[in-house]
Scaffold this motif. Structure first.
Motif, PDB file in Angstrom:
ATOM      1  N   TRP A 110      25.170  46.577  31.512  1.00 43.92           N
ATOM      2  CA  TRP A 110      24.735  45.867  30.309  1.00 43.92           C
ATOM      3  C   TRP A 110      23.290  45.411  30.465  1.00 43.92           C
ATOM      4  CZ3 TRP A 110      27.855  45.470  26.028  1.00 43.92           C
ATOM      5  CH2 TRP A 110      29.196  45.850  26.193  1.00 43.92           C
ATOM      6  N   GLU A 111      22.544  45.526  29.376  1.00 45.34           N
ATOM      7  CA  GLU A 111      21.147  45.117  29.362  1.00 45.34           C
ATOM      8  C   GLU A 111      20.922  44.097  28.251  1.00 45.34           C
ATOM      9  OE1 GLU A 111      19.262  48.832  28.644  1.00 45.34           O
ATOM     10  OE2 GLU A 111      19.711  49.643  30.651  1.00 45.34           O
ATOM     11  N   VAL A 112      19.907  43.278  28.418  1.00 42.67           N
ATOM     12  CA  VAL A 112      19.539  42.279  27.420  1.00 42.67           C
ATOM     13  C   VAL A 112      18.270  42.749  26.723  1.00 42.67           C
ATOM     14  CG1 VAL A 112      18.841  39.880  27.043  1.00 42.67           C
ATOM     15  CG2 VAL A 112      20.563  40.431  28.786  1.00 42.67           C
ATOM     16  N   THR A 113      18.224  42.613  25.418  1.00 39.87           N
ATOM     17  CA  THR A 113      17.036  43.014  24.672  1.00 39.87           C
ATOM     18  C   THR A 113      16.444  41.821  23.934  1.00 39.87           C
ATOM     19  OG1 THR A 113      18.324  43.629  22.690  1.00 39.87           O
ATOM     20  CG2 THR A 113      17.913  45.352  24.333  1.00 39.87           C
ATOM     21  N   LEU A 114      15.132  41.828  23.840  1.00 44.98           N
ATOM     22  CA  LEU A 114      14.379  40.845  23.066  1.00 44.98           C
ATOM     23  C   LEU A 114      13.664  41.623  21.973  1.00 44.98           C
ATOM     24  CD1 LEU A 114      12.791  38.854  26.049  1.00 44.98           C
ATOM     25  CD2 LEU A 114      14.989  38.439  24.926  1.00 44.98           C
ATOM     26  N   ASP A 115      14.125  41.477  20.735  1.00 45.13           N
ATOM     27  CA  ASP A 115      13.600  42.282  19.618  1.00 45.13           C
ATOM     28  C   ASP A 115      13.655  43.769  19.973  1.00 45.13           C
ATOM     29  OD1 ASP A 115      13.109  40.021  18.140  1.00 45.13           O
ATOM     30  OD2 ASP A 115      10.976  39.917  18.647  1.00 45.13           O
ATOM     31  N   HIS A 116      14.788  44.211  20.505  1.00 52.31           N
ATOM     32  CA  HIS A 116      15.062  45.606  20.842  1.00 52.31           C
ATOM     33  C   HIS A 116      14.262  46.110  22.044  1.00 52.31           C
ATOM     34  CE1 HIS A 116      17.373  45.770  17.182  1.00 52.31           C
ATOM     35  NE2 HIS A 116      16.328  45.399  16.488  1.00 52.31           N
ATOM     36  N   ARG A 117      13.474  45.230  22.697  1.00 58.16           N
ATOM     37  CA  ARG A 117      12.784  45.622  23.927  1.00 58.16           C
ATOM     38  C   ARG A 117      13.606  45.138  25.121  1.00 58.16           C
ATOM     39  NH1 ARG A 117       8.329  43.796  20.831  1.00 58.16           N
ATOM     40  NH2 ARG A 117       8.379  41.785  21.921  1.00 58.16           N
ATOM     41  N   LYS A 118      13.778  46.019  26.104  1.00 57.77           N
ATOM     42  CA  LYS A 118      14.615  45.681  27.248  1.00 57.77           C
ATOM     43  C   LYS A 118      13.972  44.587  28.106  1.00 57.77           C
ATOM     44  CE  LYS A 118      16.783  50.248  27.594  1.00 57.77           C
ATOM     45  NZ  LYS A 118      17.053  51.423  28.473  1.00 57.77           N
ATOM     46  N   LEU A 119      14.774  43.612  28.465  1.00 56.24           N
ATOM     47  CA  LEU A 119      14.321  42.551  29.355  1.00 56.24           C
ATOM     48  C   LEU A 119      14.143  43.125  30.758  1.00 56.24           C
ATOM     49  CD1 LEU A 119      13.770  39.488  29.746  1.00 56.24           C
ATOM     50  CD2 LEU A 119      16.213  39.219  30.219  1.00 56.24           C
ATOM     51  N   LYS A 120      13.019  42.783  31.410  1.00 59.26           N
ATOM     52  CA  LYS A 120      12.731  43.323  32.734  1.00 59.26           C
ATOM     53  C   LYS A 120      12.513  42.212  33.755  1.00 59.26           C
ATOM     54  CE  LYS A 120      10.791  47.732  31.146  1.00 59.26           C
ATOM     55  NZ  LYS A 120       9.650  48.672  31.239  1.00 59.26           N
ATOM     56  N   THR A 121      12.686  42.560  35.014  1.00 55.84           N
ATOM     57  CA  THR A 121      12.474  41.622  36.111  1.00 55.84           C
ATOM     58  C   THR A 121      10.976  41.494  36.385  1.00 55.84           C
ATOM     59  OG1 THR A 121      12.469  43.272  37.881  1.00 55.84           O
ATOM     60  CG2 THR A 121      14.618  42.497  37.107  1.00 55.84           C
ATOM     61  N   PRO A 122      10.563  40.515  37.202  1.00 54.05           N
ATOM     62  CA  PRO A 122       9.140  40.408  37.549  1.00 54.05           C
ATOM     63  C   PRO A 122       8.561  41.659  38.181  1.00 54.05           C
ATOM     64  CG  PRO A 122      10.278  38.379  38.114  1.00 54.05           C
ATOM     65  CD  PRO A 122      11.333  39.356  37.692  1.00 54.05           C
ATOM     66  N   ASN A 123       9.396  42.449  38.869  1.00 57.25           N
ATOM     67  CA  ASN A 123       8.922  43.692  39.488  1.00 57.25           C
ATOM     68  C   ASN A 123       8.991  44.891  38.551  1.00 57.25           C
ATOM     69  OD1 ASN A 123       8.378  42.324  41.810  1.00 57.25           O
ATOM     70  ND2 ASN A 123      10.017  43.227  43.030  1.00 57.25           N
ATOM     71  N   GLY A 124       9.355  44.642  37.293  1.00 56.26           N
ATOM     72  CA  GLY A 124       9.336  45.713  36.305  1.00 56.26           C
ATOM     73  C   GLY A 124      10.620  46.503  36.164  1.00 56.26           C
ATOM     74  N   LYS A 125      11.684  46.098  36.853  1.00 58.97           N
ATOM     75  CA  LYS A 125      12.965  46.778  36.688  1.00 58.97           C
ATOM     76  C   LYS A 125      13.670  46.275  35.435  1.00 58.97           C
ATOM     77  CE  LYS A 125      13.731  47.166  41.696  1.00 58.97           C
ATOM     78  NZ  LYS A 125      14.625  46.778  42.813  1.00 58.97           N
ATOM     79  N   VAL A 126      14.427  47.149  34.795  1.00 56.31           N
ATOM     80  CA  VAL A 126      15.244  46.715  33.665  1.00 56.31           C
ATOM     81  C   VAL A 126      16.328  45.796  34.193  1.00 56.31           C
ATOM     82  CG1 VAL A 126      16.820  47.440  31.844  1.00 56.31           C
ATOM     83  CG2 VAL A 126      14.782  48.804  32.338  1.00 56.31           C
ATOM     84  N   LEU A 127      16.478  44.619  33.596  1.00 58.64           N
ATOM     85  CA  LEU A 127      17.498  43.673  34.040  1.00 58.64           C
ATOM     86  C   LEU A 127      18.860  44.174  33.580  1.00 58.64           C
ATOM     87  CD1 LEU A 127      17.236  39.818  34.003  1.00 58.64           C
ATOM     88  CD2 LEU A 127      19.387  40.972  33.511  1.00 58.64           C
ATOM     89  N   THR A 128      19.672  44.608  34.523  1.00 55.13           N
ATOM     90  CA  THR A 128      21.006  45.127  34.222  1.00 55.13           C
ATOM     91  C   THR A 128      22.054  44.310  34.978  1.00 55.13           C
ATOM     92  OG1 THR A 128      20.897  46.737  36.037  1.00 55.13           O
ATOM     93  CG2 THR A 128      20.159  47.463  33.867  1.00 55.13           C
ATOM     94  N   VAL A 129      23.192  44.124  34.342  1.00 53.78           N
ATOM     95  CA  VAL A 129      24.328  43.451  34.981  1.00 53.78           C
ATOM     96  C   VAL A 129      25.576  44.277  34.714  1.00 53.78           C
ATOM     97  CG1 VAL A 129      23.312  41.152  34.816  1.00 53.78           C
ATOM     98  CG2 VAL A 129      24.733  42.001  32.941  1.00 53.78           C
ATOM     99  N   HIS A 130      26.630  44.016  35.480  1.00 54.10           N
ATOM    100  CA  HIS A 130      27.848  44.829  35.390  1.00 54.10           C
ATOM    101  C   HIS A 130      28.897  44.244  34.456  1.00 54.10           C
ATOM    102  CE1 HIS A 130      26.782  47.666  38.600  1.00 54.10           C
ATOM    103  NE2 HIS A 130      26.249  46.628  39.214  1.00 54.10           N
ATOM    104  N   ALA A 131      28.664  43.040  33.913  1.00 55.27           N
ATOM    105  CA  ALA A 131      29.684  42.382  33.101  1.00 55.27           C
ATOM    106  C   ALA A 131      29.105  41.955  31.753  1.00 55.27           C
ATOM    107  CB  ALA A 131      30.250  41.161  33.830  1.00 55.27           C
ATOM    108  N   GLU A 132      29.829  42.267  30.702  1.00 53.32           N
ATOM    109  CA  GLU A 132      29.382  41.880  29.363  1.00 53.32           C
ATOM    110  C   GLU A 132      29.237  40.365  29.214  1.00 53.32           C
ATOM    111  OE1 GLU A 132      30.710  42.285  24.647  1.00 53.32           O
ATOM    112  OE2 GLU A 132      31.938  43.198  26.236  1.00 53.32           O
ATOM    113  N   PRO A 133      30.189  39.541  29.705  1.00 54.60           N
ATOM    114  CA  PRO A 133      30.029  38.087  29.555  1.00 54.60           C
ATOM    115  C   PRO A 133      28.748  37.567  30.188  1.00 54.60           C
ATOM    116  CG  PRO A 133      32.278  38.606  30.186  1.00 54.60           C
ATOM    117  CD  PRO A 133      31.498  39.872  30.321  1.00 54.60           C
TER     118      PRO A 133
END
Length: 277
Positions: free
Chosen positions: A46-69
């Motif tokens: 699962w990824e989080v979007t801000l105005d359809h842009r993917k949220l990224k970590t300080p190192n530029g990775k897409v912030l992904t998690v394994h759980a919808e909650p």
């Protein structure tokens, strides 16, 4: 059933408490640059979007998690920001960034060693040696948690009545090491974060096992301070602010841990069926 309840609690907590925390603390802030937050599923993550842009970590990775909650709670954290973004209050985002970027270049064994060393300075293992009234209060409030800890892990743990750290046996460390290493890196990072907030791995373990709610754990961690406040009074908002901040930290850590352990449990249950098909 746990996920909606925890997610709802975190969402409401951020919407109510983050503005309060930010009101009384000055942080380096950014102006809010997005209108809406959302989540999307991508390859079982699962990824989080801000105005359809993917949220990224300080190192530029897409912030992904394994759980919808967890993804929904992170989105709620960003949605709770007002005109400015108070990044130091965004504990879920920080925990997930740390797990993905790993700025310290550490591993699960490093975190386990840190938690085992931290145990010797656990708040719950130090009773007052000067104030009998305070000591009696500590025995009343802390003893049930220490008894649970010893029963839960099959260990015996002494306490200290002075400033000398109590001994922690090799058997206790071995038992706890096996427990800590049963979690993945993200969950262990969160457990360390929560233990530091409470100054107590034992209280954090009690929260993980749902023996204590975050607010209860925070009050037990602050027992001596609360005792002093009862005698000397409190600043109307300052101590409540500190309590809310600690509760937010522990709650964020617990959500990461519980989502991680539920995913691991689901995968473990699924594997035997896959092997028979």
């Amino acid at each position: 059933m746990m996920a909606p309840t925890v997610t709802g609690f975190v969402t409401n907590f951020f919407k109510k408490q983050v503005p309060i925390c930010f009101r009384y603390q000055r942080y380096a802030t950014l102006k809010r640059f997005y209108r809406r937050t959302d989540i999307v599923q991508n390859d079982k993550k699962w990824e989080v979007t801000l105005d359809h842009r993917k949220l990224k970590t300080p190192n530029g990775k897409v912030l992904t998690v394994h759980a919808e909650p967890l993804a929904r709670a992170i989105a709620a954290e960003w949605d709770a920001q007002t005109e400015t973004i108070a990044q130091p209050t965004m504990h879920l985002t920080a925990l997930c960034n740390t797990a993905l970027d790993n700025p310290g270049k550490i591993n699960s064994h490093d975190i386990t060693s840190y938690l085992l060393d931290y145990l010797t300075t656990d708040t719950l293992l130090f009773y007052s040696d000067e104030n009998e009234e305070l000591k009696a209060l500590q025995e009343e409030k802390w003893s049930p948690i220490l008894e649970w800890f010893q029963s839960r892990f099959g260990v015996t743990q002494k306490v200290s009545n002075d400033l000398e750290p109590p001994p922690v046996s090799v058997e206790t460390k071995a038992q706890l090491a096996r427990y800590f290493l049963s979690y993945d890196f993200a969950a262990l990072s969160a457990m360390s974060f929560g233990a530091e907030a409470l100054k107590s791995p034992i209280l954090m373990l009690a929260c993980v096992d749902r023996v204590l709610e975050p607010k209860e754990a925070v009050m037990l961690a602050r027992l001596e301070e609360e005792y002093q406040l009862m005698h000397w009074g409190r600043v109307p908002w300052a101590h409540e602010l500190n309590q809310a901040e600690l509760t937010a930290r522990v709650s964020a850590a617990l959500l990461v841990i519980h989502c991680s352990s539920e995913r691991h449990s689901a995968a473990t249950k699924k594997n035997p069926r896959e092997q028979t098909t």
